[in-house]
Scaffold this motif. Sequence first.
Motif, short mmCIF file in Angstrom:
data_model
loop_
_atom_site.label_atom_id
_atom_site.label_comp_id
_atom_site.label_asym_id
_atom_site.label_seq_id
_atom_site.Cartn_x
_atom_site.Cartn_y
_atom_site.Cartn_z
N VAL A 73 -90.69 39.31 46.83
CA VAL A 73 -89.55 38.64 46.40
C VAL A 73 -88.40 39.14 46.62
CG1 VAL A 73 -88.83 37.11 44.69
CG2 VAL A 73 -91.16 37.00 45.08
N ALA A 74 -88.11 40.31 46.06
CA ALA A 74 -87.05 41.08 46.26
C ALA A 74 -86.53 41.56 47.46
CB ALA A 74 -86.95 42.23 44.96
N SER A 75 -87.38 41.88 48.11
CA SER A 75 -87.12 42.47 49.64
C SER A 75 -86.71 41.30 50.61
CB SER A 75 -88.47 42.98 50.14
OG SER A 75 -89.02 44.13 49.58
N GLY A 76 -87.47 40.16 50.36
CA GLY A 76 -86.94 39.00 50.93
C GLY A 76 -85.38 38.42 50.62
N ALA A 77 -85.04 38.59 49.44
CA ALA A 77 -83.89 38.24 48.94
C ALA A 77 -82.86 39.32 49.56
CB ALA A 77 -83.86 38.09 47.57
N LEU A 78 -83.33 40.31 49.44
CA LEU A 78 -82.29 41.30 49.86
C LEU A 78 -82.07 41.29 51.65
CD1 LEU A 78 -80.89 43.77 48.90
CD2 LEU A 78 -82.94 45.27 49.53
N ASP A 79 -83.20 40.92 52.23
CA ASP A 79 -82.93 40.64 53.54
C ASP A 79 -81.83 39.42 53.83
OD1 ASP A 79 -84.59 42.54 54.44
OD2 ASP A 79 -86.39 41.28 54.57
N ARG A 80 -81.68 38.63 52.79
CA ARG A 80 -81.00 37.24 53.02
C ARG A 80 -79.65 37.66 52.31
NH1 ARG A 80 -85.53 35.13 51.18
NH2 ARG A 80 -84.86 34.81 48.84
N GLY A 81 -79.37 38.87 51.90
CA GLY A 81 -77.95 39.28 51.51
C GLY A 81 -77.89 38.88 49.88
N GLU A 82 -79.06 38.62 49.30
CA GLU A 82 -79.05 38.48 47.79
C GLU A 82 -79.31 39.64 46.89
OE1 GLU A 82 -77.48 36.25 46.31
OE2 GLU A 82 -76.78 35.02 47.63
N SER A 83 -78.64 40.38 46.21
CA SER A 83 -79.35 41.64 45.61
C SER A 83 -79.78 41.58 44.26
CB SER A 83 -78.00 42.56 45.45
OG SER A 83 -77.01 42.14 44.82
N LEU A 84 -79.92 40.50 43.39
CA LEU A 84 -80.21 40.35 42.12
C LEU A 84 -81.48 40.79 41.77
CD1 LEU A 84 -79.24 39.97 39.14
CD2 LEU A 84 -79.47 37.51 39.46
N PRO A 85 -82.56 40.03 42.63
CA PRO A 85 -83.93 40.49 42.33
C PRO A 85 -84.04 41.98 42.60
CG PRO A 85 -83.63 38.37 43.57
CD PRO A 85 -82.39 39.04 43.60
N ALA A 86 -83.35 42.69 43.42
CA ALA A 86 -83.62 44.09 43.65
C ALA A 86 -82.98 44.77 42.88
CB ALA A 86 -83.00 44.38 45.15
N LEU A 87 -81.86 44.32 41.97
CA LEU A 87 -81.42 45.14 40.84
C LEU A 87 -82.25 45.12 39.86
CD1 LEU A 87 -77.65 43.78 41.43
CD2 LEU A 87 -78.37 46.24 41.58
N ARG A 88 -82.89 44.06 39.47
CA ARG A 88 -83.84 43.83 38.42
C ARG A 88 -85.01 44.64 38.78
NH1 ARG A 88 -83.76 37.48 36.62
NH2 ARG A 88 -81.53 37.62 35.95
N ALA A 89 -85.72 44.83 39.77
CA ALA A 89 -86.69 45.61 40.23
C ALA A 89 -86.48 47.07 40.18
CB ALA A 89 -87.26 45.17 41.57
N THR A 90 -85.22 47.62 40.34
CA THR A 90 -84.94 49.06 40.31
C THR A 90 -84.32 49.36 38.90
OG1 THR A 90 -82.73 48.50 41.46
CG2 THR A 90 -84.74 49.03 42.77
N ALA A 91 -84.12 48.44 37.96
CA ALA A 91 -83.51 48.68 36.87
C ALA A 91 -84.22 49.58 35.86
CB ALA A 91 -83.36 47.51 35.95
N LEU A 99 -72.52 43.46 50.22
CA LEU A 99 -73.74 43.37 49.16
C LEU A 99 -73.42 44.35 47.97
CD1 LEU A 99 -77.21 42.47 49.68
CD2 LEU A 99 -76.93 44.62 48.22
N ALA A 100 -73.08 45.62 48.24
CA ALA A 100 -73.08 47.00 47.43
C ALA A 100 -71.42 46.92 46.60
CB ALA A 100 -73.25 48.27 48.00
N THR A 101 -70.44 46.65 47.63
CA THR A 101 -69.14 46.74 47.02
C THR A 101 -68.41 45.43 46.52
OG1 THR A 101 -68.16 46.23 49.27
CG2 THR A 101 -68.81 48.39 48.98
N GLY A 102 -69.12 44.41 46.76
CA GLY A 102 -68.58 42.88 46.37
C GLY A 102 -67.24 42.70 46.93
N ALA A 103 -66.92 43.46 48.18
CA ALA A 103 -65.64 43.14 48.70
C ALA A 103 -66.01 42.98 50.07
CB ALA A 103 -64.56 44.26 48.48
N ALA A 104 -64.75 42.26 50.81
CA ALA A 104 -64.92 42.14 52.09
C ALA A 104 -64.94 43.59 53.02
CB ALA A 104 -63.81 41.34 52.76
#
Length: 522
Positions: free
Chosen positions: A42-60, A146-151
């Motif tokens: 789930v988190a890997s798939g979200a990360l591939d789509r540019g969404e980091s929240l599941p990965a952040l939770r998995a690595t907390a 995704l990491a910086t939150g900036a363009a």
Amino acid sequence: MEPVSATPQTPVVVPELLDALRADLTTAGYTVEHVAELLGPVASGALDRGESLPALRATAPGAPAGGDPAAVLTRAFVLGAPVRADALAGALPTLGVEGARRLGLVDAAGHGSADEVRATVDLRPYAATDGTGEAAWWVASDLGELATGAALRTDHVLGVGGASVTLAQATVRDPRRRVLDLGTGCGVQALHASRHAQHVVATDLSARALAFARFTTALAGLGPDRVELRAGSMLEPVAGDTFDLVVSNPPFVITPRRADVPAYDYRDGGRSGDDLVRDLVTGVGAVLAPGGVAQMLANWEVRDGEEWHERIGAWVDASGLDAWVVQRDEQDPAQYAETWIRDGGTTPADRDAWTSRYGAWLDDLASRDVAAVGFGVVTLRRPVDGPPTLRRLESVTGSVRQPLGPVIAAGLAAHDLVTGLSDTALADLRLVHAPDVTEERYLQPGASDPRVVLLRQGGGFGRTVQAGTALAAFVGACDGELTAGQIIGALGALLDVPASDVAADVLPTVRGLLADGLLTPA
């Protein structure tokens, strides 16, 4: 979001510290496979789509996998989240936080074990399969949106992207003495080339890109004797040199040349339209040794009233080289604009910037009557002697089986074989059908003879050839026991027609089946 103007640091090469980093990354199991296992699907798939929240939770820190060293490294260097100094020290026990700081990888808020540490670069595992087999490295680049939150900044150094993987998989990988990676970026193509070349020269106009490439190749254990870095634009740094293979993922994006449209170093070549790609296609022959191959990704404009292959076809004709162009995609002006505006970090939510840039792209393409933009892989080759004999331009937009490099290499060799064969010599060959070729027959209910016979290639470009009765029977008999001429003679007797008629019907298509790899010499 507007591009950030501040330019962050780049990593530096300190040999003894790189040795420590390499050992720690290995011990931590910081691999693509292990990180995917820690994150879960789930988190890997979200990360591939540019969404980091599941990965952040998995690595907390409190998550089941949060204490794993690879999870700490992923959280810091991929997700850009702060981690405690003692957690990073545990993940990098030989290098330590101070060693990571000296390499330019992190900034620390203080010297306490509970102080936060933030990554200043993206450092992640990379695994790929190319024509020489499976490979794995660690690749350094700038932290992404995704990491910086900036363009992205305009001098952003891109990491491993879809385009770089496509080129790596499409590149021919037979042994080469000297290879040029033109526009190396963070050094991905140089890594791949190092596996089958005695010496690699990697160039880039961006000093920041070369700093990342230097770090990435050094981390892979490749010194200047194996990968030499040179600064400069296009072919200027290698003028007078020759290479057996040139690979390039150049800044091919067609970007409006306007002050209010940001130009990014990694994708924009600073030329109008597709001029940069034209100049590379027509000029790369100057640095190719006889028999040398150049492979590049490219965009080209399709002008109103033209077929897609006319413009790129004129360039390859002007190059004086053998050419095989495979168009993999084509976008209309609106699709093209949307793709690259989003790539730079602008979204429809940024209404003013989005509308302004969208209009700029549409105006720029309309000013040259561009109806579409093609994307594909261009393979060029300097003939050993004589004029070029290969000119193949085709659109293959369906799925293909990777890696394509061996398929392209085999296609070049098959072209040479077929070009030099008379019909008499072809008839003397013993042929076999490739193991991935299957035959499909379509019959009406109750009929004994098929209405349609299809030969399908399971690998490579996945080609499909409709075969008549004689051709289907010919291919079915190609098991290496009989020559092509003997099979043709037997078919003539079976069908009660002269063997010369069967040869005239079958042999031209057999040449194509050889060129495409559906048939091979025994």
